[in-house]
Each structure stands twice: as C-alpha cells, then as structure tokens.
Design a protein around this motif. Structure first.
Motif, PDB file in Angstrom:
ATOM      1  N   THR A 129       0.835  -1.207   0.000  1.00 57.83           N
ATOM      2  CA  THR A 129       0.000   0.000   0.000  1.00 57.83           C
ATOM      3  C   THR A 129       0.869   1.256   0.000  1.00 57.83           C
ATOM      4  O   THR A 129       0.546   2.248  -0.673  1.00 57.83           O
ATOM      5  CB  THR A 129      -0.930   0.009   1.219  1.00 57.83           C
ATOM      6  OG1 THR A 129      -1.688  -1.209   1.244  1.00 57.83           O
ATOM      7  CG2 THR A 129      -1.883   1.186   1.180  1.00 57.83           C
ATOM      8  N   CYS A 131       3.557   1.584  -1.433  1.00 65.31           N
ATOM      9  CA  CYS A 131       4.170   1.703  -2.758  1.00 65.31           C
ATOM     10  C   CYS A 131       3.163   2.048  -3.849  1.00 65.31           C
ATOM     11  O   CYS A 131       3.484   1.923  -5.037  1.00 65.31           O
ATOM     12  CB  CYS A 131       4.876   0.389  -3.123  1.00 65.31           C
ATOM     13  SG  CYS A 131       6.389   0.076  -2.189  1.00 65.31           S
ATOM     14  N   ASP A 132       1.976   2.457  -3.469  1.00 68.16           N
ATOM     15  CA  ASP A 132       0.992   2.818  -4.493  1.00 68.16           C
ATOM     16  C   ASP A 132       1.023   4.310  -4.775  1.00 68.16           C
ATOM     17  O   ASP A 132       1.182   5.124  -3.864  1.00 68.16           O
ATOM     18  CB  ASP A 132      -0.414   2.408  -4.077  1.00 68.16           C
ATOM     19  CG  ASP A 132      -1.411   2.715  -5.172  1.00 68.16           C
ATOM     20  OD1 ASP A 132      -1.303   2.110  -6.253  1.00 68.16           O
ATOM     21  OD2 ASP A 132      -2.269   3.588  -4.967  1.00 68.16           O
ATOM     22  N   GLY A 362      -2.183   4.733 -10.150  1.00 66.19           N
ATOM     23  CA  GLY A 362      -1.711   3.720  -9.234  1.00 66.19           C
ATOM     24  C   GLY A 362      -0.394   3.121  -9.692  1.00 66.19           C
ATOM     25  O   GLY A 362       0.101   3.399 -10.787  1.00 66.19           O
ATOM     26  N   ASN A 363       0.175   2.277  -8.843  1.00 70.61           N
ATOM     27  CA  ASN A 363       1.330   1.472  -9.232  1.00 70.61           C
ATOM     28  C   ASN A 363       0.820   0.399 -10.194  1.00 70.61           C
ATOM     29  O   ASN A 363       0.069  -0.492  -9.789  1.00 70.61           O
ATOM     30  CB  ASN A 363       1.938   0.837  -7.985  1.00 70.61           C
ATOM     31  CG  ASN A 363       3.161  -0.004  -8.278  1.00 70.61           C
ATOM     32  OD1 ASN A 363       3.228  -0.702  -9.285  1.00 70.61           O
ATOM     33  ND2 ASN A 363       4.127   0.028  -7.386  1.00 70.61           N
ATOM     34  N   LEU A 366       1.133  -3.276  -9.164  1.00 69.68           N
ATOM     35  CA  LEU A 366       0.371  -3.542  -7.945  1.00 69.68           C
ATOM     36  C   LEU A 366      -1.118  -3.668  -8.270  1.00 69.68           C
ATOM     37  O   LEU A 366      -1.796  -4.574  -7.774  1.00 69.68           O
ATOM     38  CB  LEU A 366       0.608  -2.419  -6.928  1.00 69.68           C
ATOM     39  CG  LEU A 366      -0.179  -2.497  -5.624  1.00 69.68           C
ATOM     40  CD1 LEU A 366       0.110  -3.799  -4.882  1.00 69.68           C
ATOM     41  CD2 LEU A 366       0.146  -1.298  -4.728  1.00 69.68           C
ATOM     42  N   TRP A 367      -1.634  -2.788  -9.112  1.00 73.43           N
ATOM     43  CA  TRP A 367      -3.060  -2.834  -9.476  1.00 73.43           C
ATOM     44  C   TRP A 367      -3.361  -4.073 -10.319  1.00 73.43           C
ATOM     45  O   TRP A 367      -4.376  -4.741 -10.113  1.00 73.43           O
ATOM     46  CB  TRP A 367      -3.449  -1.563 -10.231  1.00 73.43           C
ATOM     47  CG  TRP A 367      -3.641  -0.377  -9.335  1.00 73.43           C
ATOM     48  CD1 TRP A 367      -2.893  -0.044  -8.232  1.00 73.43           C
ATOM     49  CD2 TRP A 367      -4.635   0.639  -9.462  1.00 73.43           C
ATOM     50  NE1 TRP A 367      -3.352   1.114  -7.675  1.00 73.43           N
ATOM     51  CE2 TRP A 367      -4.417   1.561  -8.407  1.00 73.43           C
ATOM     52  CE3 TRP A 367      -5.653   0.873 -10.355  1.00 73.43           C
ATOM     53  CZ2 TRP A 367      -5.219   2.691  -8.228  1.00 73.43           C
ATOM     54  CZ3 TRP A 367      -6.456   1.998 -10.191  1.00 73.43           C
ATOM     55  CH2 TRP A 367      -6.235   2.893  -9.135  1.00 73.43           C
ATOM     56  N   PHE A 442      -5.097  -4.738  -2.827  1.00 72.70           N
ATOM     57  CA  PHE A 442      -3.769  -4.717  -2.199  1.00 72.70           C
ATOM     58  C   PHE A 442      -3.655  -5.837  -1.167  1.00 72.70           C
ATOM     59  O   PHE A 442      -2.633  -6.541  -1.098  1.00 72.70           O
ATOM     60  CB  PHE A 442      -3.517  -3.374  -1.505  1.00 72.70           C
ATOM     61  CG  PHE A 442      -3.487  -2.175  -2.415  1.00 72.70           C
ATOM     62  CD1 PHE A 442      -3.389  -2.315  -3.787  1.00 72.70           C
ATOM     63  CD2 PHE A 442      -3.562  -0.895  -1.890  1.00 72.70           C
ATOM     64  CE1 PHE A 442      -3.368  -1.212  -4.622  1.00 72.70           C
ATOM     65  CE2 PHE A 442      -3.539   0.223  -2.704  1.00 72.70           C
ATOM     66  CZ  PHE A 442      -3.439   0.064  -4.075  1.00 72.70           C
ATOM     67  N   ILE A 471       6.655  -4.958  -8.112  1.00 69.40           N
ATOM     68  CA  ILE A 471       5.878  -3.876  -7.496  1.00 69.40           C
ATOM     69  C   ILE A 471       6.795  -2.765  -7.011  1.00 69.40           C
ATOM     70  O   ILE A 471       6.533  -1.571  -7.231  1.00 69.40           O
ATOM     71  CB  ILE A 471       5.022  -4.439  -6.344  1.00 69.40           C
ATOM     72  CG1 ILE A 471       3.897  -5.316  -6.898  1.00 69.40           C
ATOM     73  CG2 ILE A 471       4.441  -3.295  -5.493  1.00 69.40           C
ATOM     74  CD1 ILE A 471       3.115  -6.060  -5.836  1.00 69.40           C
ATOM     75  N   PHE A 475       7.188   1.035  -8.595  1.00 67.18           N
ATOM     76  CA  PHE A 475       7.032   2.220  -7.753  1.00 67.18           C
ATOM     77  C   PHE A 475       8.182   3.205  -7.978  1.00 67.18           C
ATOM     78  O   PHE A 475       7.958   4.406  -8.154  1.00 67.18           O
ATOM     79  CB  PHE A 475       6.966   1.819  -6.285  1.00 67.18           C
ATOM     80  CG  PHE A 475       7.085   2.979  -5.343  1.00 67.18           C
ATOM     81  CD1 PHE A 475       6.046   3.876  -5.195  1.00 67.18           C
ATOM     82  CD2 PHE A 475       8.257   3.197  -4.629  1.00 67.18           C
ATOM     83  CE1 PHE A 475       6.157   4.965  -4.347  1.00 67.18           C
ATOM     84  CE2 PHE A 475       8.380   4.272  -3.779  1.00 67.18           C
ATOM     85  CZ  PHE A 475       7.323   5.161  -3.639  1.00 67.18           C
ATOM     86  N   TYR A 482       4.473  10.654  -9.499  1.00 70.64           N
ATOM     87  CA  TYR A 482       3.715  10.752  -8.256  1.00 70.64           C
ATOM     88  C   TYR A 482       4.112  12.008  -7.491  1.00 70.64           C
ATOM     89  O   TYR A 482       3.268  12.677  -6.893  1.00 70.64           O
ATOM     90  CB  TYR A 482       3.963   9.537  -7.360  1.00 70.64           C
ATOM     91  CG  TYR A 482       3.649   8.190  -7.985  1.00 70.64           C
ATOM     92  CD1 TYR A 482       2.625   8.052  -8.916  1.00 70.64           C
ATOM     93  CD2 TYR A 482       4.383   7.065  -7.643  1.00 70.64           C
ATOM     94  CE1 TYR A 482       2.343   6.818  -9.481  1.00 70.64           C
ATOM     95  CE2 TYR A 482       4.103   5.820  -8.202  1.00 70.64           C
ATOM     96  CZ  TYR A 482       3.087   5.707  -9.125  1.00 70.64           C
ATOM     97  OH  TYR A 482       2.812   4.478  -9.679  1.00 70.64           O
TER      98      TYR A 482
END
Length: 502
Positions: A129, A131-132, A362-363, A366-367, A442, A471, A475, A482
C-alpha cells in the motif's frame, strides 16, 4: 518473526509513507486539481464564507483544521499565495492530508493482521500500500478522497478488534460506528465500507445457521441415550481444541442484530448528522434534508460517462486495469534551473524541455497483480464452496472454513461491494473512485505473495519474490510522476505506456 521486529517493520512503513508525502509538499505554489474547490472550501469555514459543495463536509473540515494549525506555526511560510481567498502557504492547506494519508498503510497492515495473525501478511499489505501512487498523490494535496478510505478502513479494523476482544467489544463497536459515520460524512460512497461489514456479518450468520441445522439433523439420528451427552462433550472439547486455529470471522455470530442496529446503524447515522451542524450553521440557505436533495441533483446534472463530458471520465470496468489515470498537474519549463511553473498556461508544444507532471495513477503492477489476486480468490471460493454443491446436487457448506477461506470471503465481498454499485452509475466518474475497492486488491495480492513465501515449493517462493520486486521496481520507476519531479520529454514518454494514460 518476533513482536519487536514486527513493530519495527510497521514503524518503518509509516516513516516511509510519511517521507513520501511530506517531501517537497509545498513545491507547487498553486492549487492543484480539485484544490481549487476543497482548499477554498476549507478556508471558507475559517473566513465564514457560505458555500455549496456536492459532498458532505468532513473532508473540508479536516483541511480547515490543517489551515488553522498551519497559519499558527512559524515555519512552512516561505511561499504563499492568495488563491484560497486568504494569504496561505501551500503547506498549510496540504500538511494534514499528508499526515493523515500516512496512516492508511498502517491500518491496512492492521486489518491483515487481525484477519490472519500473520506478521508477514500484515507487513506485505502495509508495504504494498505504501508503494501505491494514487494514494501518495491524493495525500499530497488538499483533496478529500483519502478520508473516505482512512475512516472506512478504520471502522473495519475496529470492528475486527471488537470480534477479537469480548470484554472491550462495546467500546470498539462504538468507535467503529464513529469511523463508518465519518467515512460517509466525507463522501456518500464511504457507506460501502459499512455495507461490506453488513454482508460479511450476514454471511457469518447464514453459515452458522446451516452448520447448526446439519448438526441438529445428525443428532436426531444419533442415539438419544447417555452416549449423546458423552459424544456432545467430546465434540465440544474438539471444537475448543481447534477454535484457536479458526478464523476470527467465525465470531461474527457473537454480535447480534440489535448490536448491529445500534452500533453500526444508529451511531454512524448520528455521527453523520452531527458532522453537518457546523456547515449548516455557516450556510443557512438549505436545511439538512434539502441540502441532501441539492447534492443528489448536483450529481445527476454531471452528465454521461464519456470524454465529451470530461476528458478523464473512466467507466468502472476501466479502473482495475488502470486504463485511464488522470493528470492532476502538467507544466513545462525550458530548464530544470527555471522557477517551478505554477501560474499560467504551459509553454507551447516543443518549447518546454522539462516536464513537471503529477499523475493520479496507481502502481501499475500492484493494481494488475491485485486484480489477478482477487480473481484467484474468487476461483478459490468457487472450488471450495460451489463445486461441491454442484457435485452433490444440493446446497451444502463445509462444517469448518479455514482461515484463508474466511480471508477470501472478506476480501472478495468488500472488493465487490466497493465496485459493483458503480456499474449502475451513469454520471462521469474517475479513477479515484476506485480507491475504496483497490485497497482490498492490495490485501489480496499481499495474501497471495505471503502464501508463496510460506510454501515449501521453490518456484512458488520465487514467484512471490518476483511479484514483490516488480511492485517495488514499478514504484521507483513511476515515482517521478507521483511526486512531480522534473522529467525530460523522453523520460515522460517512456512512463506513459499507453496513449490513454496521457
């Protein structure tokens, strides 16, 4: 893993989140994206200027508190602007969001731990989370979406604590009700977090009723003599011996319907209603019921969900694959030594060589992995619960569900509850509306990776390491968009993998 190292891991995740959100917080001395509304509205509460907004007031209260505190400290005042209606530094209307958003990875880690009591699962969930990207972006500006997630997850965590602590249960349930009420008082879709708890509680009661019915049917067949008492005692002993190994969620039936109605019905409604009082005292144009009618009418006027209404409109089915992220800020300069571009239009195409872009994105890995993990959990539930039902040609549930089956139910139910209602929404919606659902994705990928790490099979452990590495690598790769770091034109293009991302 010892408790000490677990605590060190949680503290490290929090500090990591805090650093990402506070670094360069005041770099863009302007209003970014919907700060043109929410930063102004927060300041309006302090300057006593009536206004109407299409959402409940709690998020703007939080920003107002941040502005008030920020205006009373001797630092953060290097740069100021008057874009909110008062002379304020960007830090003053952003810092409380950055601070509040830093707790979301910790709360997600805490939920993972309460669901499983596994340190590794909790740390992975918190780290993923942290790393999002979209949670970092939403926390770094005076926006309100993080408060829906923050208070909604807080309510769910406190509910899980209530299940685990019988003596303190009323206290935790009261606090959970307050959390859920606060989530709805930020945006109405905060209600989905509470609805997720309702559904998982109903599932718990249905499962318990079916198991009880099966047990009673078996008892009728058994000998109704003294052996019945002896067998019942043995069954109870066996249950007590295995109870420590079953899921916390099997305690759901310890909470009755009257507790649900009071603690998770009346209290959230009361909290939601009370939160409106300061706003209604400031803006006396509408009463409590009428302001809700006006909010509903506002959303109905937003039009269809297509690019003609807004270039970043994105239907719900585009969110999990991250087809249409949003640019919150985009400006160019000729050199990295030029002043940060905050006012006026961007330079003409081809002139600006340095790009400053803040993307609500988002990453990607990860998504994508998170969506795949949700599908995996759905498949696992089908295999464990549906296929035996089909084969036996009658509805039947296993007498005992494993911890991981309960975790799958909890994550799938909450993910679905936070996504499915958007399928019927016809107004323009955006990728940030997915934030309430993606947090459960996540948790799902963290659960999957943890299972890989715990496996005896080397290929599965290697898969877990590969997913975690991708992931983290993603990031780092997308971090410049970001945080709004300077990029060359080539550096920007290489991060925009699809035309729909621009």
């Amino acid at each position: 893993m010892t408790k000490k190292w677990f605590q060190i891991g949680l503290a490290s995740i929090f500090l990591f989140s805090l650093a990402l959100r506070f670094w360069g917080l005041g770099r863009f001395n302007t209003l970014v994206f919907d700060e043109i509304y929410y930063a102004k509205f927060g300041n309006n509460y302090l300057s006593h200027v009536p206004f109407f907004d299409g959402h409940p007031p709690l998020g703007k209260y939080m920003i107002a508190v941040g502005i008030w505190v920020g205006s009373h400290v001797p630092f953060w005042q290097d740069t100021v602007n008057g874009l909110t209606g008062s002379l304020l530094s960007p830090w003053s209307y952003r810092w409380i969001n950055a601070f509040s958003g830093s707790f979301i990875p910790l709360i997600i880690a805490s939920i993972a731990y309460q669901l499983s009591y596994r340190h590794s699962f909790a740390l992975l969930a918190g780290f993923f989370t942290a790393c999002d990207g979209i949670f970092i972006v939403e926390s770094r500006y005076a926006l309100i979406n993080i408060y829906i997630v923050l208070f909604g997850l807080l309510g769910q965590w406190l509910f899980l604590l209530a299940l685990a602590n019988q003596r303190q249960r009323p206290i935790y349930l009261v606090l959970a009700g307050i959390g859920f009420g606060a989530s709805v008082a930020t945006k109405w879709n905060g209600l989905f977090f509470l609805l997720g708890i309702y559904l998982i509680w109903i599932i718990g009661w249905i499962w318990q009723w079916i198991i009880k019915a099966k047990s009673q049917a078996k008892d009728v067949i058994d000998d109704l003599s003294a052996s019945l008492t002896r067998n019942s005692t043995i069954t109870l002993i066996r249950y007590q011996q295995t109870n420590a190994q079953i899921s916390l969620l099997q305690n759901l039936t310890q909470i009755n319907i009257w507790q649900i109605v009071f603690f998770l019905g009346i209290i959230p409604l009361a909290v939601y209603s009370l939160i409106w009082i300061p706003h209604l005292q400031l803006d006396t144009k509408y009463g409590f019921l009428e302001v809700h009618q006006q909010i509903l009418a506002f959303h109905e006027r937003l039009g269809g969900n297509n690019a003609k209404v807004h270039p970043y409109c994105a239907a719900w089915y585009k969110w999990p694959l991250m087809n249409r992220p949003m640019a919150y800020y985009y400006q160019t300069t000729q050199s990295v030594t030029d002043p940060l571009p905050v006012f006026g239009p961007a330079l003409p195409a081809g002139v600006g060589k340095v790009i400053y872009d803040v993307h609500a994105m988002g990453n990607p890995f990860l998504w994508w992995f998170g969506a795949a993990a949700i599908l995996f959990l759905i498949g696992m539930l089908i295999i464990q619960l549906v296929i035996p039902w089909v084969k036996q040609k009658r509805f039947s549930l296993p007498t005992k569900l494993s911890i991981d089956t309960w975790i799958a139910l909890y994550l799938v139910v909450n993910y679905a509850v936070n996504l499915v209602p958007w399928m019927k929404v016809t107004r323009c919606v955006f990728i940030y509306h997915y934030m309430t659902a993606v947090v459960f994705a996540f948790l799902a990928i963290a659960w999957f990776v943890d299972q890989c790490f715990r496996s005896y099979y080397r290929p599965l452990r290697a898969l877990g390491i590969t997913i975690s590495f991708l992931i983290l690598l993603a990031f780092v790769f997308w971090m410049p968009i970001y945080l709004g770091l300077p990029l060359s034109s080539g550096g920007y293009k290489v991060r925009m993998w699809f035309n729909s991302w621009i």
